[in-house]
Design an enzyme around this catalytic site. Structure first.
Site, mmCIF file in Angstrom:
data_model
loop_
_atom_site.group_PDB
_atom_site.id
_atom_site.type_symbol
_atom_site.label_atom_id
_atom_site.label_comp_id
_atom_site.label_asym_id
_atom_site.label_seq_id
_atom_site.Cartn_x
_atom_site.Cartn_y
_atom_site.Cartn_z
ATOM 1 N N ARG A 27 4.968 10.947 -2.792
ATOM 2 C CA ARG A 27 4.834 10.651 -1.363
ATOM 3 C C ARG A 27 6.176 10.870 -0.644
ATOM 4 O O ARG A 27 7.161 10.193 -0.956
ATOM 5 C CB ARG A 27 4.404 9.187 -1.200
ATOM 6 C CG ARG A 27 4.373 8.701 0.225
ATOM 7 C CD ARG A 27 4.228 7.190 0.290
ATOM 8 N NE ARG A 27 4.172 6.727 1.652
ATOM 9 C CZ ARG A 27 4.375 5.476 2.020
ATOM 10 N NH1 ARG A 27 4.632 4.542 1.115
ATOM 11 N NH2 ARG A 27 4.307 5.137 3.287
ATOM 12 N N ARG A 35 13.402 4.901 11.835
ATOM 13 C CA ARG A 35 12.206 5.741 11.789
ATOM 14 C C ARG A 35 11.344 5.513 13.052
ATOM 15 O O ARG A 35 11.855 5.130 14.084
ATOM 16 C CB ARG A 35 11.456 5.452 10.483
ATOM 17 C CG ARG A 35 12.327 5.770 9.246
ATOM 18 C CD ARG A 35 11.609 5.490 7.951
ATOM 19 N NE ARG A 35 10.424 6.319 7.815
ATOM 20 C CZ ARG A 35 9.452 6.076 6.931
ATOM 21 N NH1 ARG A 35 9.546 5.024 6.113
ATOM 22 N NH2 ARG A 35 8.408 6.870 6.851
ATOM 23 N N PRO A 38 0.791 -1.235 0.000
ATOM 24 C CA PRO A 38 0.000 0.000 0.000
ATOM 25 C C PRO A 38 0.825 1.288 0.000
ATOM 26 O O PRO A 38 1.860 1.380 0.649
ATOM 27 C CB PRO A 38 -0.814 -0.099 1.303
ATOM 28 C CG PRO A 38 -0.121 -1.116 2.125
ATOM 29 C CD PRO A 38 0.522 -2.073 1.165
ATOM 30 N N ASN A 39 0.301 2.237 -0.748
ATOM 31 C CA ASN A 39 0.843 3.602 -0.876
ATOM 32 C C ASN A 39 2.095 3.696 -1.741
ATOM 33 O O ASN A 39 2.573 4.801 -2.004
ATOM 34 C CB ASN A 39 1.080 4.233 0.508
ATOM 35 C CG ASN A 39 -0.189 4.297 1.327
ATOM 36 O OD1 ASN A 39 -1.190 4.826 0.866
ATOM 37 N ND2 ASN A 39 -0.182 3.732 2.521
ATOM 38 N N GLU A 99 12.440 -9.549 1.364
ATOM 39 C CA GLU A 99 11.711 -8.371 1.868
ATOM 40 C C GLU A 99 12.592 -7.149 1.629
ATOM 41 O O GLU A 99 13.754 -7.134 2.040
ATOM 42 C CB GLU A 99 11.439 -8.558 3.366
ATOM 43 C CG GLU A 99 10.774 -7.361 4.022
ATOM 44 C CD GLU A 99 10.672 -7.507 5.548
ATOM 45 O OE1 GLU A 99 10.824 -8.649 6.065
ATOM 46 O OE2 GLU A 99 10.481 -6.485 6.216
ATOM 47 N N TYR A 134 11.399 8.830 0.387
ATOM 48 C CA TYR A 134 11.296 7.794 -0.656
ATOM 49 C C TYR A 134 11.867 8.199 -2.008
ATOM 50 O O TYR A 134 11.883 7.383 -2.928
ATOM 51 C CB TYR A 134 9.825 7.381 -0.813
ATOM 52 C CG TYR A 134 9.238 6.789 0.458
ATOM 53 C CD1 TYR A 134 9.699 5.570 0.946
ATOM 54 C CD2 TYR A 134 8.241 7.446 1.171
ATOM 55 C CE1 TYR A 134 9.179 5.022 2.114
ATOM 56 C CE2 TYR A 134 7.706 6.914 2.335
ATOM 57 C CZ TYR A 134 8.179 5.700 2.800
ATOM 58 O OH TYR A 134 7.672 5.152 3.945
ATOM 59 N N ALA A 170 3.370 -0.778 4.639
ATOM 60 C CA ALA A 170 2.879 -0.770 6.025
ATOM 61 C C ALA A 170 2.412 -2.156 6.488
ATOM 62 O O ALA A 170 2.415 -2.432 7.702
ATOM 63 C CB ALA A 170 1.755 0.244 6.180
ATOM 64 N N ASP A 224 1.793 -15.316 6.660
ATOM 65 C CA ASP A 224 1.466 -16.715 6.362
ATOM 66 C C ASP A 224 1.634 -17.010 4.873
ATOM 67 O O ASP A 224 2.106 -18.085 4.488
ATOM 68 C CB ASP A 224 0.033 -17.030 6.801
ATOM 69 C CG ASP A 224 -0.101 -17.166 8.318
ATOM 70 O OD1 ASP A 224 0.935 -17.254 9.007
ATOM 71 O OD2 ASP A 224 -1.252 -17.193 8.805
ATOM 72 N N HIS A 265 12.892 -2.726 1.577
ATOM 73 C CA HIS A 265 12.356 -1.418 1.955
ATOM 74 C C HIS A 265 13.240 -0.338 1.352
ATOM 75 O O HIS A 265 14.466 -0.474 1.326
ATOM 76 C CB HIS A 265 12.311 -1.258 3.476
ATOM 77 C CG HIS A 265 11.440 -2.279 4.129
ATOM 78 N ND1 HIS A 265 10.073 -2.184 4.150
ATOM 79 C CD2 HIS A 265 11.759 -3.450 4.736
ATOM 80 C CE1 HIS A 265 9.574 -3.251 4.769
ATOM 81 N NE2 HIS A 265 10.579 -4.045 5.129
ATOM 82 N N ILE A 266 12.592 0.712 0.902
ATOM 83 C CA ILE A 266 13.311 1.850 0.331
ATOM 84 C C ILE A 266 14.033 2.598 1.450
ATOM 85 O O ILE A 266 15.218 2.908 1.348
ATOM 86 C CB ILE A 266 12.321 2.772 -0.408
ATOM 87 C CG1 ILE A 266 11.671 2.002 -1.571
ATOM 88 C CG2 ILE A 266 13.015 4.046 -0.898
ATOM 89 C CD1 ILE A 266 10.427 2.658 -2.134
ATOM 90 N N SER A 267 13.293 2.872 2.504
ATOM 91 C CA SER A 267 13.872 3.549 3.670
ATOM 92 C C SER A 267 14.413 2.494 4.642
ATOM 93 O O SER A 267 14.254 1.286 4.406
ATOM 94 C CB SER A 267 12.803 4.394 4.371
ATOM 95 O OG SER A 267 11.815 3.555 4.961
ATOM 96 N N ASN A 291 8.064 -5.630 -1.318
ATOM 97 C CA ASN A 291 8.024 -4.491 -0.389
ATOM 98 C C ASN A 291 6.615 -4.471 0.194
ATOM 99 O O ASN A 291 5.675 -3.983 -0.435
ATOM 100 C CB ASN A 291 8.337 -3.171 -1.083
ATOM 101 C CG ASN A 291 8.443 -2.019 -0.080
ATOM 102 O OD1 ASN A 291 7.950 -2.117 1.046
ATOM 103 N ND2 ASN A 291 9.079 -0.931 -0.482
#
Ligand code: DQA
Length: 143
Positions: free
Chosen positions: A18, A109, A10-11, A100, A23, A76, A86, A102-104, A73
């Site tokens: 954003r 954070r 999401p997002n 997995e 990001y 949230a 799962d 992540h950009i940040s 990614n």
């Protein structure tokens, strides 16, 4: 032809507008162009994004059925989605790789971002390198 799914939660469809200070200013079209340019021959890549948990879970089921490796990614969902966890476990338990990304760097954070419910069932985690996080994941899968 070995299949790689690059799945975004999401997002992330809002990348580019954003929080660019976190990001960056590039969007998913830029990311896809970059990953395609880096893709070795013999691999097929599909990049997708959804704000819908059920759709993301369905794509992971598809990864099991098609034996695709996954760059994920979870955005949230990382921090609270046991349904996604799962589904990721099903992919890794069936022998495919799920990285997995992540950009940040979530650990640098807010507190709620420090926990990932996904990491323990993922093959590995790469975070904090902007779009390089995806490139590094792709490199690992293709080596
Ligand atoms: C993110 C980090 C998450 O905490 C956040 O909810 C995102 C993006 C990242 O790529 O840095 O949406 O996964």
């Amino acid at each position: 032809m070995s299949k790689i799914l690059v799945l975004n939660g999401p997002n992330l469809g809002r990348l580019g507008v954003r929080q660019p200070e976190i990001y960056g200013t590039q969007n998913l079209v830029d990311l896809e162009r970059r990953l395609r340019a880096e893709l070795p021959t013999g691999y097929e890549l599909e990049l997708r994004q959804t704000d819908d948990e059920a759709e993301l879970v369905g794509w992971l089921h598809e990864a099991v059925d098609t034996q695709a490796n996954v760059v994920l990614n979870p955005a949230a969902f990382t921090h609270y989605s046991y349904a996604l966890r799962d589904a990721v476990a099903m992919v890794t338990e069936s022998g495919q790789t799920v990285i997995e990304v992540h950009i940040s760097n979530p650990h640098a954070r807010e507190q709620f971002r420090h926990n990932s419910v996904i990491s323990a069932v993922a093959t590995g985690v790469i975070a904090g390198f902007g779009f390089d996080s995806y490139s590094l994941a792709l490199k690992h899968i293709c080596q």
